[in-house]
Write an enzyme that holds these catalytic residues in place. Structure first.
Site, short mmCIF file in Angstrom:
data_model
loop_
_atom_site.label_atom_id
_atom_site.label_comp_id
_atom_site.label_asym_id
_atom_site.label_seq_id
_atom_site.Cartn_x
_atom_site.Cartn_y
_atom_site.Cartn_z
CG ASP A 24 64.98 72.66 31.34
OD1 ASP A 24 65.71 72.78 32.34
OD2 ASP A 24 65.44 72.54 30.18
CG ASP A 26 69.93 76.58 30.88
OD1 ASP A 26 69.86 77.81 30.97
OD2 ASP A 26 70.51 75.87 31.72
N GLY A 68 70.47 68.58 29.83
CA GLY A 68 69.46 68.44 30.88
C GLY A 68 69.92 67.79 32.16
#
Length: 250
Positions: A24, A26, A68
């Site tokens: 991922d 961020d 997310g």
């Protein structure tokens, strides 16, 4: 699928070979989760105030409904938590339109403004792990729900480090499900030419570790940037670290 015969030596998992790392962005590679949090807070606070919506927006809402997820999914979920239902609209809706997409585009404007004002620098420990994996020949991809992922990678000086980026734009163009479904990670592994079971998912969001747990991935690593160790484990992480440098075997 091809499996790269390269050992990613993760503490306590030294006997397992992993061919790819699916990161991922961020909150995992860059502290832009903080920028997103600020942008969501600015947008929802203004929206709730203007429409008399209670209770007021808080960071707990971010972790519960937004973190997310693809942008419009986050808007829909957070508004639904207050009993607010809006028409879906289209991604072309202008910021401020009374649609899910319009509200989401207002948030995106806020994010871009904060990114311009503050910039972004990658986490030092994350860069150390990227360097380590690159030296081992481990394939790497970024898997981010954000449509801003290319701009963030460019701002952080990481664009050249990843041959595959599966982001919110890819979700839209490919018609696949976003997190917490595992589809984005599976697509990234496929584009790297690596089987899901030979890939490691690295996530800081509850929806992200849920996505990893929902698939057939070899390992799901949680990075605790505020969601909490117990929450990450309860939602699918098999191990949790506070910094990615901890994944480099000493």
């Amino acid at each position: 699928m091809t499996t790269i015969n390269t050992a990613w030596a993760i503490p306590q998992w030294d006997d397992r070979r992993f061919a790819a790392a699916l990161f991922d962005l961020d909150g995992v590679l860059t502290p832009t989760a903080e920028v997103h949090m600020k942008a969501w807070r600015r947008m929802f606070t203004d929206y709730f105030t203007a429409h008399g919506i209670t209770p007021e927006y808080s960071d707990d809402d971010y972790f519960a409904y937004v973190d997310g997820k693809p942008r419009y999914d986050g808007v829909r979920a957070c508004l639904a938590s207050r009993g607010v239902v809006l028409p879906e609209g289209t991604p072309d809706d202008p910021a401020g339109a009374e649609t899910i997409c319009g509200v989401g585009n207002t948030k995106n404007d806020a994010f871009e403004a904060i990114l311009r004002e503050e910039g972004v620098e990658a986490y030092r420990g994350s860069v150390a792990l990227i360097d380590h994996l690159e030296s081992l020949g481990v394939a790497m991809a970024v898997v981010s729900s954000s449509r801003n992922a290319p701009a963030v990678l460019e701002a952080a000086g990481l664009s050249h480090r990843f041959e595959v980026v599966v982001d919110g734009n890819v979700v839209a163009s490919e018609g696949i499900s976003g997190k917490p479904a595992p589809d984005m990670f599976s697509l990234a592994a496929r584009r790297l030419g690596v089987a899901d079971e030979d890939s490691v998912v690295v996530e800081d969001a509850l929806s992200g570790v849920q996505a990893g747990a929902a698939g057939d991935f070899g390992l799901v690593v949680g990075v605790d940037r505020g969601a909490g160790v117990d929450a990450l484990i309860d939602n699918g992480a098999q191990i949790v670290v506070s910094d990615l440098e901890e994944l480099i075997a000493q």
